[in-house]
Enzyme design. Structure first.
Site, mmCIF file in Angstrom:
data_model
loop_
_atom_site.group_PDB
_atom_site.id
_atom_site.type_symbol
_atom_site.label_atom_id
_atom_site.label_comp_id
_atom_site.label_asym_id
_atom_site.label_seq_id
_atom_site.Cartn_x
_atom_site.Cartn_y
_atom_site.Cartn_z
ATOM 1 C CE1 TYR A 128 13.173 0.484 -0.172
ATOM 2 C CE2 TYR A 128 14.311 2.590 -0.001
ATOM 3 C CZ TYR A 128 13.182 1.861 -0.308
ATOM 4 O OH TYR A 128 12.059 2.512 -0.747
ATOM 5 C CE LYS A 157 3.667 -12.609 -2.034
ATOM 6 N NZ LYS A 157 2.217 -12.556 -2.365
ATOM 7 C CG ASP A 179 -0.586 -10.406 -1.816
ATOM 8 O OD1 ASP A 179 -0.463 -10.589 -0.583
ATOM 9 O OD2 ASP A 179 -0.725 -11.350 -2.619
ATOM 10 C CG ASP A 202 8.926 3.334 -0.464
ATOM 11 O OD1 ASP A 202 8.796 4.500 -0.082
ATOM 12 O OD2 ASP A 202 9.107 3.014 -1.657
ATOM 13 C CG ASP A 235 3.961 6.669 -1.250
ATOM 14 O OD1 ASP A 235 4.638 7.014 -0.265
ATOM 15 O OD2 ASP A 235 4.212 7.048 -2.416
#
Ligand code: IPM
Ligand code: MG
Length: 362
Positions: free
Chosen positions: A143, A194, A226, A250, A254
């Site tokens: 970000y 990751k 993942d 983020d 969700d």
């Protein structure tokens, strides 16, 4: 003598003003019950700030936030501002607020409420008992990493660039928040990265592993992002506390939110080391239902509860608000996003009124 707090309200855009009004009403009741005096001051952020001043985070707003005890934010953004360049978009206001106040730690609890199990899109046996805390790094990673921008290459082609970067100290401070948070829960921490592909994740993983030596009582595991997305849907109960970077957090927050039936139920706390915290729902500004009195105000109310708990150290008042929310659901009150057969469909204002009634009876 009543304890006094200065609260900055940032209603923002879309459904923001409707839901924050409910939270303010709730805080007024809290004030009476607990002898707390809230002094509210409203400021502009996001699209409404762009319309009024040309900027998504006016200096005034930032100053008002800095000079308060806590900031209660609703939501920002909307179709109207979607085509502006990124530094002038509503989102830039929110990101600027987080970074200017140094709010590097974002706590996003996803707890399934027994009353709402049937609102989840997953099977009862998969989600029953889910209680996850996502600790998302909030002021670093892709970000904010440099370089960023849309550049033109030597061949005249456009090239968009963002940079995912973390320093050891950034990993260290969010790691500590997560280890400490997991100690107040079940002492199980899963760090998500990751590291099979990204160097930034390799550093993340090795630093978190090193940090774990200081928290021998916490069981640390690592998971690729993942796989974490898949596991959240397959067997969410394996998770207790999750710590991860800005972008992965983020996305995963969700997904975790949806386990609970509706993102309209989930609050968050953004904390730093010195400035006041910002407390906001995980959901967005829902421009499709703005102004229609259809929004679910409960994530905003629960964000106010997080503000009481983490921002103002008023845990009894926070418990009282959270219990009130459970109770109003228990009585069958539902907004459209969490409706199920036999329940009572209410608009935003009516849900607020039902909650106030419950709280006043307590
Ligand atoms: C969130 C939101 C924000 C983010 C947007 C609105 C900038 O999605 O708080 O999760 O990406 O952090
Ligand atoms: Mg998000």
């Amino acid at each position: 003598m009543a304890q006094k707090y200065r609260i900055t309200l940032l209603p923002g855009d879309g459904i923001g003003p409707e839901i924050i009004a409910v939270a303010v009403d709730v805080l007024k009741v809290v004030g009476q019950k607990f002898d707390i005096q809230f002094e509210f001051q409203e400021a502009l952020i996001g699209g409404s700030a762009i319309d009024a001043t040309g900027e998504p985070l006016p200096k005034d707003s930032l100053e008002i936030c800095r000079n308060s005890d806590a900031v209660l934010l609703a939501a920002i953004g909307g179709y109207k501002w979607d085509s502006l360049p990124s530094h002038l978009r509503p989102e830039a206001g929110l990101l600027g607020l987080r970074s200017q106040l140094g709010l590097f730690a974002n706590l996003r609890p996803a707890t399934i409420l027994p009353q709402l199990i049937d609102a989840s899109s997953l099977k009862r046996e998969v989600v029953e008992g889910v209680d996850i805390l996502v600790v998302r790094e909030l002021t670093g990673g892709i970000y904010f990493g440099q370089p960023k921008g849309i550049f033109t290459t030597e061949t005249g082609e456009k090239r968009g660039v963002n940079t995912m970067a973390y320093t050891e100290s950034e990993i260290d401070r969010i790691g500590r928040v997560a280890f400490e948070a997991s100690r107040k829960r079940n002492r199980k921490l899963c760090s998500v990265d990751k590291a099979n592909v990204l160097e930034v994740s390799q550093l993340w993983r090795s630093h978190i592993t090193q940090l774990a030596q200081e928290y021998p009582d916490v069981e640390l595991t690592h998971m690729y992002v993942d796989n974490a997305a898949m596991q959240l849907l397959r067997a969410p109960k394996q998770f207790d506390t999750i710590v991860t970077g800005n972008l992965f957090g983020d996305i995963l927050s969700d997904a975790a939110a949806m386990l609970t039936g509706s993102i309209g139920m989930l609050p968050s706390a953004s904390l730093g080391s010195s400035n006041p915290g910002v407390f906001e729902p995980v959901h967005g500004s829902a421009p499709d239902i703005a102004g229609q009195d259809k929004a679910n105000p409960l994530a905003q109310v629960l964000s106010a509860a997080m503000m009481l708990r983490y921002g103002l150290n008023q845990s009894a008042a926070a418990d009282y608000v959270e219990k009130g929310v459970l109770q109003v659901l228990q009585r069958g009150a539902r907004t459209g996003d969490i409706i199920s057969p036999g329940m009572n469909l209410l608009g935003c204002r009516a849900m607020g009124a039902a909650l106030i009634q419950v709280l006043e009876e307590e």
